[in-house]
Design a protein around this motif. Structure first.
Motif, short mmCIF file in Angstrom:
data_model
loop_
_atom_site.label_atom_id
_atom_site.label_comp_id
_atom_site.label_asym_id
_atom_site.label_seq_id
_atom_site.Cartn_x
_atom_site.Cartn_y
_atom_site.Cartn_z
N ALA A 180 -1.73 -12.52 18.36
CA ALA A 180 -0.73 -11.45 18.24
C ALA A 180 -0.52 -10.75 19.60
O ALA A 180 0.62 -10.43 19.99
CB ALA A 180 -1.18 -10.43 17.20
N THR A 181 -1.64 -10.58 20.32
CA THR A 181 -1.51 -9.94 21.64
C THR A 181 -0.71 -10.81 22.60
O THR A 181 0.16 -10.33 23.34
CB THR A 181 -2.91 -9.69 22.21
N VAL A 182 -1.01 -12.13 22.58
CA VAL A 182 -0.29 -13.05 23.45
C VAL A 182 1.18 -13.09 23.09
O VAL A 182 2.07 -13.08 23.97
CB VAL A 182 -0.93 -14.46 23.39
N GLU A 183 1.45 -13.17 21.77
CA GLU A 183 2.85 -13.18 21.36
C GLU A 183 3.56 -11.90 21.76
O GLU A 183 4.72 -11.94 22.20
CB GLU A 183 2.92 -13.37 19.83
N ARG A 184 2.84 -10.76 21.63
CA ARG A 184 3.46 -9.49 22.03
C ARG A 184 3.71 -9.47 23.52
O ARG A 184 4.78 -9.02 23.98
CB ARG A 184 2.52 -8.34 21.63
N GLU A 185 2.72 -10.00 24.31
CA GLU A 185 2.91 -10.04 25.76
C GLU A 185 4.07 -10.96 26.12
O GLU A 185 4.90 -10.62 26.98
CB GLU A 185 1.63 -10.53 26.43
#
Length: 413
Positions: A180-185
């Motif tokens: 989720a963090t990578v997708e958000r980034e």
């Protein structure tokens, strides 16, 4: 002997009978006062009053009878025998008593032994029972220990599975959070990139709109300069080529040298190509083996390098009989042997060989005899089949020429 002293009166005979077992048939007189038998005496005695002391009931008649019997025994000629018989009877009685005592003692010992054996058997049974009890107790304790160990292992396995499940859940949660963090980034980066590109496009469009006149003027100037450069280059190249061709044509020495050089170059290329082909065929005929040859006894350089031991054995082997290991009918064997002898002699005399045509179903020994005939005659053999030539088409003729050229290079024939 008790009847001599008046004891056991009732057991003694009343008259005329045997006095005793050891009396040897002697008769004793009846007791005085006995009257008509023992009944009267018994009745008379029963009428007496009980004695006042221990000597009042003493009967002296027994002593008298004993004395009289002793005198009669002394006067008898069988007295000594009677005494001996009495002694023997006493001894026999003593021996019987002793035997009975021994039997009693043996029985007692037997009873003691039986008792000891019974006690030992009981002790053994007790020990066996105790051993069984100990074994049962040990087995039960081992069973309980195993059950406890299995329960501990099961509890430990459950705990490990629970820990593993928790770890997997934690890893999955961490992976989901990281994803989720990578997708958000990525999403934020993409938005920033789009905003940057949009800003740059807007700035570039704005600058192009503002500088459109200047850009058009620059393009017009570059096109004019390029056109002028190309025209001048074409004019210069044409002038140089024309002057060079005019100078080359007017100078016959250069023309002759150029033609001779091109001719020599063509001849060199053609000669090198043919020489390479000839050298390849020669090397193939001398060192290699044609593709149509399936099996041969001829030793090549490559085969000598690959299998030196087998090649050495073949070179040092002696000539064998042509029909060794070949089973034929007597008539056919005689004809074939004549062929082998004639071929060997032809090889020695260097005369013309005879042609042989062998026919028959597969497995009758045609190829085997051909191999042995070549070895017996000191020549090489090569095996090929017509089925390999047919698929080659036009190249089959060339392959056959290569095959015969290769065969002609054999020193052994």
């Amino acid at each position: 002997m008790s009847w001599l002293f008046g004891l056991n009166r009732g057991a003694a005979p009343a008259g005329g009978g045997d006095a005793a077992p050891g009396a040897a048939g002697l008769s004793l007189p009846p007791a005085p006062g006995s009257g008509g038998g023992g009944a009267a005496g018994a009745g008379g005695v029963g009428d007496r009053q009980p004695p006042k002391d221990k000597w009042s009931n003493f009967d002296p008649t027994g002593l008298e009878r004993a004395a009289k019997a002793a005198r009669e025994l002394d006067a008898s000629r069988h007295a000594k025998d009677a005494l001996n018989l009495a002694q023997m009877q006493e001894q026999t009685l003593q021996l019987e008593q002793q035997a009975k005592l021994k039997e009693y003692e043996a029985a007692i010992e037997q009873l003691k032994n039986d008792q000891i054996r019974v006690q030992a058997e009981e002790r053994r049974k007790t020990l066996n029972e105790e051993t069984k009890q100990h074994q049962a107790r040990a087995q039960y304790q081992d069973k309980l220990a195993r059950q406890r160990y299995d329960e501990q292992m099961r509890q430990q396995q459950l705990a490990n599975e629970e820990n593993l499940r928790k770890q997997e859940e934690s890893v999955q949660k961490q992976e989901a959070m990281r994803r989720a963090t990578v997708e958000r980034e990525m999403e934020l980066r993409h938005k920033n990139e789009m905003l940057r590109v949009e800003a740059e496009a807007r700035a570039r469009a704005k600058a192009e709109r503002e500088n459109a006149d200047i850009i058009r003027e620059q393009i017009r100037l570059k096109a004019a300069e390029h056109r002028q450069t190309v025209l001048e280059s074409l004019k210069t190249a044409g002038m140089l080529f024309g002057e060079g061709f005019r100078a080359f044509v007017t100078d016959w020495d250069k023309v002759t040298a150029t033609v001779a050089g091109l001719t020599l170059l063509a001849v060199g290329i053609y000669s090198a190509k043919n020489a390479t082909a000839v050298a390849g065929r020669y090397i193939e005929a001398r060192l290699g083996k044609p593709s149509l040859v399936r099996e041969t006894s001829r030793i090549s350089v490559l085969e000598a390098l690959k299998h030196p031991i087998n090649v050495g054995k073949r070179l040092t082997s002696k000539a064998q009989d042509a029909l060794e290991g070949v089973v034929l009918s007597p008539q056919l064997e005689a004809r074939v042997r004549d062929i082998a002898i004639a071929t060997r002699n032809t090889k020695k005399n260097k005369s013309l060989y005879r042609n042989i045509l062998m026919y028959g179903p597969p497995g009758t020994g045609k190829t085997l005899f051909a191999k042995k005939l070549a070895v017996h005659s000191g020549m090489d053999y090569a095996i090929m089949t017509g089925g390999d030539v047919a698929p080659m088409g036009r190249e089959g003729v060339t392959a056959m020429h290569k095959l015969f050229d290769w065969a002609n290079t054999s020193r052994r024939g």
